[in-house]
Design an enzyme around this catalytic site. Structure first.
Site, mmCIF file in Angstrom:
data_model
loop_
_atom_site.group_PDB
_atom_site.id
_atom_site.type_symbol
_atom_site.label_atom_id
_atom_site.label_comp_id
_atom_site.label_asym_id
_atom_site.label_seq_id
_atom_site.Cartn_x
_atom_site.Cartn_y
_atom_site.Cartn_z
ATOM 1 N N THR A 12 -67.940 -14.240 -55.270
ATOM 2 C CA THR A 12 -67.855 -14.735 -56.651
ATOM 3 C C THR A 12 -66.673 -15.679 -56.854
ATOM 4 O O THR A 12 -66.822 -16.787 -57.365
ATOM 5 C CB THR A 12 -67.727 -13.530 -57.611
ATOM 6 O OG1 THR A 12 -68.821 -12.645 -57.349
ATOM 7 C CG2 THR A 12 -67.751 -13.959 -59.060
ATOM 8 N N ILE A 13 -65.488 -15.252 -56.465
ATOM 9 C CA ILE A 13 -64.299 -16.067 -56.675
ATOM 10 C C ILE A 13 -64.179 -17.139 -55.584
ATOM 11 O O ILE A 13 -63.939 -18.314 -55.874
ATOM 12 C CB ILE A 13 -63.023 -15.181 -56.704
ATOM 13 C CG1 ILE A 13 -63.126 -14.116 -57.825
ATOM 14 C CG2 ILE A 13 -61.771 -16.038 -56.853
ATOM 15 C CD1 ILE A 13 -63.219 -14.642 -59.236
ATOM 16 N N SER B 42 -55.221 -11.145 -62.144
ATOM 17 C CA SER B 42 -56.640 -10.926 -62.460
ATOM 18 C C SER B 42 -57.109 -11.813 -63.607
ATOM 19 O O SER B 42 -56.312 -12.440 -64.305
ATOM 20 C CB SER B 42 -56.842 -9.464 -62.852
ATOM 21 O OG SER B 42 -56.321 -9.261 -64.157
ATOM 22 N N CYS B 43 -58.411 -11.800 -63.817
ATOM 23 C CA CYS B 43 -59.000 -12.594 -64.907
ATOM 24 C C CYS B 43 -58.397 -12.215 -66.254
ATOM 25 O O CYS B 43 -58.029 -13.090 -67.050
ATOM 26 C CB CYS B 43 -60.514 -12.405 -64.918
ATOM 27 S SG CYS B 43 -61.044 -10.685 -64.781
ATOM 28 N N ARG C 109 -66.478 -6.301 -69.383
ATOM 29 C CA ARG C 109 -67.857 -6.260 -68.879
ATOM 30 C C ARG C 109 -67.957 -5.194 -67.780
ATOM 31 O O ARG C 109 -67.029 -5.011 -66.989
ATOM 32 C CB ARG C 109 -68.297 -7.644 -68.379
ATOM 33 C CG ARG C 109 -67.422 -8.265 -67.274
ATOM 34 C CD ARG C 109 -67.820 -7.740 -65.902
ATOM 35 N NE ARG C 109 -67.100 -8.303 -64.806
ATOM 36 C CZ ARG C 109 -66.203 -7.620 -64.082
ATOM 37 N NH1 ARG C 109 -65.878 -6.380 -64.403
ATOM 38 N NH2 ARG C 109 -65.641 -8.179 -63.037
ATOM 39 N N GLY D 64 -51.448 -4.048 -69.101
ATOM 40 C CA GLY D 64 -50.106 -4.307 -69.648
ATOM 41 C C GLY D 64 -49.070 -4.429 -68.536
ATOM 42 O O GLY D 64 -48.366 -5.448 -68.450
ATOM 43 N N HIS E 39 -65.467 -10.792 -70.664
ATOM 44 C CA HIS E 39 -64.620 -9.798 -71.321
ATOM 45 C C HIS E 39 -64.285 -10.306 -72.725
ATOM 46 O O HIS E 39 -64.255 -11.522 -72.949
ATOM 47 C CB HIS E 39 -63.278 -9.635 -70.605
ATOM 48 C CG HIS E 39 -63.352 -9.257 -69.162
ATOM 49 N ND1 HIS E 39 -63.922 -8.089 -68.711
ATOM 50 C CD2 HIS E 39 -62.869 -9.881 -68.054
ATOM 51 C CE1 HIS E 39 -63.789 -8.015 -67.394
ATOM 52 N NE2 HIS E 39 -63.159 -9.092 -66.970
ATOM 53 N N GLN F 10 -64.812 -13.801 -66.637
ATOM 54 C CA GLN F 10 -64.147 -13.116 -65.518
ATOM 55 C C GLN F 10 -64.387 -13.801 -64.179
ATOM 56 O O GLN F 10 -63.548 -13.741 -63.286
ATOM 57 C CB GLN F 10 -64.617 -11.650 -65.438
ATOM 58 C CG GLN F 10 -66.020 -11.416 -64.891
ATOM 59 C CD GLN F 10 -67.125 -11.655 -65.919
ATOM 60 O OE1 GLN F 10 -66.842 -11.940 -67.068
ATOM 61 N NE2 GLN F 10 -68.381 -11.530 -65.502
HETATM 62 P P1 NAD Z 1 -67.103 -10.508 -54.155
HETATM 63 O O1 NAD Z 1 -67.549 -9.213 -53.608
HETATM 64 O O2 NAD Z 1 -68.009 -11.269 -55.057
HETATM 65 O O3 NAD Z 1 -66.704 -11.500 -52.968
HETATM 66 C C1 NAD Z 1 -65.943 -11.081 -51.876
HETATM 67 C C2 NAD Z 1 -66.507 -11.738 -50.626
HETATM 68 O O4 NAD Z 1 -65.692 -11.397 -49.517
HETATM 69 C C3 NAD Z 1 -67.917 -11.271 -50.304
HETATM 70 O O5 NAD Z 1 -68.689 -12.398 -49.955
HETATM 71 C C4 NAD Z 1 -67.725 -10.351 -49.094
HETATM 72 O O6 NAD Z 1 -68.843 -10.345 -48.234
HETATM 73 C C5 NAD Z 1 -66.534 -11.014 -48.431
HETATM 74 N N1 NAD Z 1 -65.795 -10.148 -47.511
HETATM 75 C C6 NAD Z 1 -65.778 -8.794 -47.434
HETATM 76 N N2 NAD Z 1 -64.939 -8.401 -46.449
HETATM 77 C C7 NAD Z 1 -64.431 -9.519 -45.895
HETATM 78 C C8 NAD Z 1 -63.514 -9.764 -44.836
HETATM 79 N N3 NAD Z 1 -62.970 -8.777 -44.143
HETATM 80 N N4 NAD Z 1 -63.225 -11.045 -44.537
HETATM 81 C C9 NAD Z 1 -63.757 -12.073 -45.226
HETATM 82 N N5 NAD Z 1 -64.647 -11.896 -46.233
HETATM 83 C C10 NAD Z 1 -64.953 -10.628 -46.579
HETATM 84 O O7 NAD Z 1 -65.705 -10.226 -54.859
HETATM 85 P P2 NAD Z 1 -65.010 -11.106 -55.982
HETATM 86 O O8 NAD Z 1 -65.542 -10.698 -57.314
HETATM 87 O O9 NAD Z 1 -65.060 -12.532 -55.597
HETATM 88 O O10 NAD Z 1 -63.524 -10.535 -55.923
HETATM 89 C C11 NAD Z 1 -62.596 -11.005 -54.957
HETATM 90 C C12 NAD Z 1 -61.212 -10.739 -55.470
HETATM 91 O O11 NAD Z 1 -61.035 -11.442 -56.698
HETATM 92 C C13 NAD Z 1 -60.871 -9.269 -55.766
HETATM 93 O O12 NAD Z 1 -59.510 -9.060 -55.532
HETATM 94 C C14 NAD Z 1 -61.141 -9.173 -57.252
HETATM 95 O O13 NAD Z 1 -60.422 -8.139 -57.870
HETATM 96 C C15 NAD Z 1 -60.644 -10.528 -57.717
HETATM 97 N N6 NAD Z 1 -61.209 -10.989 -58.992
HETATM 98 C C16 NAD Z 1 -62.517 -10.798 -59.283
HETATM 99 C C17 NAD Z 1 -63.011 -11.212 -60.514
HETATM 100 C C18 NAD Z 1 -64.428 -10.982 -60.906
HETATM 101 O O14 NAD Z 1 -64.688 -10.727 -62.074
HETATM 102 N N7 NAD Z 1 -65.394 -11.066 -60.034
HETATM 103 C C19 NAD Z 1 -62.160 -11.845 -61.412
HETATM 104 C C20 NAD Z 1 -60.827 -12.104 -61.052
HETATM 105 C C21 NAD Z 1 -60.355 -11.644 -59.833
#
Ligand code: NAD
Length: 353
Positions: free
Chosen positions: A11-12, A139-140, A168, A195, A220, A317
């Site tokens: 996602t990110i 974070s977001c 969400r 916080g 959110h 997010q």
């Molecule tokens: P996600 O699950 O959508 O994406 C993570 C990706 O990493 C997946 O494609 C997964 O297959 C891959 N992956 C797993 N293990 C791996 C490894 N060892 N090496 C390389 N790739 C690997 O997760 P996300 O939502 O993108 O979240 C990633 C980070 O961003 C987390 O720390 C999360 O807390 C943070 N974040 C997420 C959001 C959100 O709402 N989705 C918002 C802000 C921050």
């Protein structure tokens, strides 16, 4: 050109990859994935070199007809900065690999603050990341709050902030989290982690946060109360916030009543993936109540008695941290200052509605 690698293409990661590729001063070296899937297929179609995050799995990519440029170690070695966008906790596991290749790394909000040298928000503490080896883009939710607090702290001073975060339940693609049909105080204990996380950016800010989770995937929503040290009018607060490039004040005339219409608006505007990189603040929700001080000690017009500011904001997010990751690359490499970096990022991404 700054060479940037992305480890974790979900996602990110996929959004940060597109944003990096759009920058005039950055080169996307490649992205790393653990397994072939639709996102790997998309990366290849976009022409992004794809690296295998787990070397033994390289044959799985080849079986799926996807060319692999090499193991993730090659990507780390070839990059000036790596953006780690792996699931929460995996970034910590990867830290030793980045150290081994002496490549500075950016982590995401799911990692613990004590993993890194500095937690980052471009508008609030850009320069603190200069020369750091390990930086966490918060974070977001913390990004959304930091962007809002930065101008308020600077212009009026903040006595105390109280925020209820209605979060969400999962992202649209997170089928494993649903279907969800409940309204959860989450966490049920106070304060929520948000916080203390804001305090990694604003150490002196007095803030209480309460978290909830609801059955939604879109965005959110924050219900915000900030006790200001001064007493601006609501109009003055609106003008102050409207000057910020990453705060979008939803005009009343748009008739946007929630996250659904916000996302619809973003898609109508041609935003990639319907992303909304800006905080979305309902302009008419911005309200200032004079008289925080006990009765008899209230003052008007800018004295120290203070005022209560209220507003609602929605945070996408999946995308608000994306421009922050781009800025964090420049901050770590000491390439420019916050204002110039944010302007470059915003221009390349098409920030602002
Ligand atoms: P996600 O699950 O959508 O994406 C993570 C990706 O990493 C997946 O494609 C997964 O297959 C891959 N992956 C797993 N293990 C791996 C490894 N060892 N090496 C390389 N790739 C690997 O997760 P996300 O939502 O993108 O979240 C990633 C980070 O961003 C987390 O720390 C999360 O807390 C943070 N974040 C997420 C959001 C959100 O709402 N989705 C918002 C802000 C921050």
């Amino acid at each position: 050109m700054m060479k940037v690698g992305i480890n974790g293409y979900g996602t990110i990661g996929k959004r940060v990859a597109d944003a990096v590729a759009a920058q005039p001063d950055m080169e996307l070296v490649g992205v790393a994935k653990t397994r072939p899937n639709f996102e790997a297929e998309t990366a290849v179609r976009k022409g992004y070199p794809l690296y295998a995050a787990i070397e033994e799995r390289m044959p799985r990519f080849e079986e799926a007809g996807i060319d692999v440029a090499g193991p993730v170690e090659d990507l780390v070695e070839a990059s000036d900065v790596v953006v780690d966008a792996c699931p929460s906790g995996i970034g910590a596991d990867n830290k030793s690999m980045y150290e081994e290749y002496d490549t500075p790394a950016l982590y995401q909000g799911g990692e613990d603050a004590d993993l890194v040298d500095v937690s980052f928000n471009a508008r609030s503490n850009f320069s603190e990341a200069e020369g750091a080896d390990h930086v966490r883009v918060v974070s977001c939710n913390t990004t959304g709050l930091s962007r809002l607090f930065a101008p308020l702290v600077e212009e009026y001073g903040v006595e105390k902030a109280r925020v209820t975060l209605v979060r969400r339940g999962g992202d649209p693609g997170q089928t494993g989290r649903g279907p969800i049909n409940d309204i959860l105080p989450n966490p049920v204990t106070l304060p929520s982690h948000h916080g203390p996380d804001v305090n990694t950016i604003f150490p002196d800010l007095n803030i209480d946060t309460l978290g909830m989770k609801v059955p939604a995937t879109l965005m959110h929503t924050h219900s915000v109360n900030v006790q200001l040290e001064e007493v601006p009018t609501a109009e003055e607060v609106r003008d102050l916030l409207a000057e910020e490039s990453r705060l979008f004040l939803i005009p009343e005339s748009y008739d946007i009543d929630g996250a659904g219409k916000l996302k619809e608006f973003a898609m109508d505007q041609g935003r990639p993936r319907g992303d909304i990189w800006e905080n979305c603040i309902w302009a008419e929700s911005i309200t200032v109540e004079d008289g925080v001080a006990p009765k008899g000690q209230q003052g008007g017009g800018g004295d120290a008695a203070g005022a209560d500011l209220y507003l609602f904001q929605a945070i996408h997010q999946e995308s608000d941290v994306v421009p922050e990751n781009v800025d964090a690359v420049r901050a770590v490499l000491g390439e420019t200052d916050a204002e110039e970096s944010m302007a470059t990022t915003d221009e390349a991404m098409g920030m602002g509605f």
